[in-house]
Scaffold this motif. Structure first.
Motif, PDB file in Angstrom:
ATOM      1  N   ARG A   5       0.785  -1.128  -0.171  1.00 52.88           N
ATOM      2  CA  ARG A   5      -0.053  -0.144  -0.025  1.00 52.88           C
ATOM      3  C   ARG A   5       0.808   1.261   0.047  1.00 52.88           C
ATOM      4  N   GLU A   6       2.077   1.236   0.808  1.00 50.73           N
ATOM      5  CA  GLU A   6       2.932   2.376   0.956  1.00 50.73           C
ATOM      6  C   GLU A   6       3.560   2.624  -0.483  1.00 50.73           C
ATOM      7  N   ASN A   9       0.600   4.189  -2.862  1.00 52.48           N
ATOM      8  CA  ASN A   9       0.424   5.585  -2.506  1.00 52.48           C
ATOM      9  C   ASN A   9       1.493   6.405  -2.890  1.00 52.48           C
ATOM     10  N   ASN A  13       0.859   9.534  -5.486  1.00 54.91           N
ATOM     11  CA  ASN A  13       1.228  10.985  -5.410  1.00 54.91           C
ATOM     12  C   ASN A  13       2.016  11.537  -6.454  1.00 54.91           C
ATOM     13  N   PRO A  18      -5.250  10.364  -5.822  1.00 52.82           N
ATOM     14  CA  PRO A  18      -5.857  10.168  -4.416  1.00 52.82           C
ATOM     15  C   PRO A  18      -4.997   8.979  -3.880  1.00 52.82           C
ATOM     16  N   GLU A  19      -4.543   8.934  -2.690  1.00 46.37           N
ATOM     17  CA  GLU A  19      -4.074   7.901  -1.791  1.00 46.37           C
ATOM     18  C   GLU A  19      -5.230   6.919  -1.617  1.00 46.37           C
ATOM     19  N   ASP A  20      -4.674   5.604  -1.108  1.00 46.92           N
ATOM     20  CA  ASP A  20      -5.522   4.509  -0.755  1.00 46.92           C
ATOM     21  C   ASP A  20      -5.433   4.529   0.865  1.00 46.92           C
ATOM     22  N   ARG A  21      -6.717   5.070   1.359  1.00 45.39           N
ATOM     23  CA  ARG A  21      -6.422   5.408   2.811  1.00 45.39           C
ATOM     24  C   ARG A  21      -7.440   4.251   3.533  1.00 45.39           C
ATOM     25  N   GLY A  22      -7.744   3.252   2.785  1.00 45.29           N
ATOM     26  CA  GLY A  22      -8.441   2.026   3.132  1.00 45.29           C
ATOM     27  C   GLY A  22      -7.637   1.457   4.454  1.00 45.29           C
ATOM     28  N   ARG A  23      -8.495   0.688   5.355  1.00 45.10           N
ATOM     29  CA  ARG A  23      -7.871  -0.138   6.378  1.00 45.10           C
ATOM     30  C   ARG A  23      -7.884  -1.598   6.354  1.00 45.10           C
TER      31      ARG A  23
END
Length: 121
Positions: A5-6, A9, A13, A18-23
């Motif tokens: 995920r990092e 993201n 960027n 948009p970043e993936d801010r899911g949990r």
């Protein structure tokens, strides 16, 4: 290709997305046969249930004479068997033999959790 995920993201960027801010957590894929095996075991699919075993052994549990005049109705919470008696005489006979019936039921496989018998009539 699968990135963390990092990394995704960071790429987002750089591209102005948009970043993936899911949990949610990415998990590796599992073979379907192992998943099916776990489901079969967890939900006891293909194995006889306590109700089926009781019905199969009903004549042994209550006796040949009483078996056709009373029947197991349902299992409540897996702990209480409700029996339906044809009339009050059969109900009384079953009440006298309640401990023996419970002992015979608990001796059956998959039926050890049954703690009580309720007789309706």
């Amino acid at each position: 290709m699968h990135f963390s995920r990092e990394v995704n993201n960071l790429i987002a960027n750089l591209r102005g997305l948009p970043e993936d801010r899911g949990r949610s957590v990415s998990r590796s894929a599992k073979p379907i046969d192992s998943v099916v095996e776990v489901i079969l075991e967890r939900y006891k699919i293909g194995k006889p249930t306590a109700e089926e075993i009781i019905v199969k052994h009903w004549k042994e549990i209550v006796g040949e004479e009483t078996a056709h005049r009373a029947r197991p109705m349902k299992l409540v919470n897996g702990k209480q068997l409700v029996i339906l008696a044809a009339n009050s005489v059969i109900k009384q006979e079953l009440l006298f033999a309640e401990r023996q019936i419970l002992k015979r039921i608990r001796a059956l496989p998959e039926c050890g959790a049954i703690r009580d018998v309720s007789i309706k009539g």
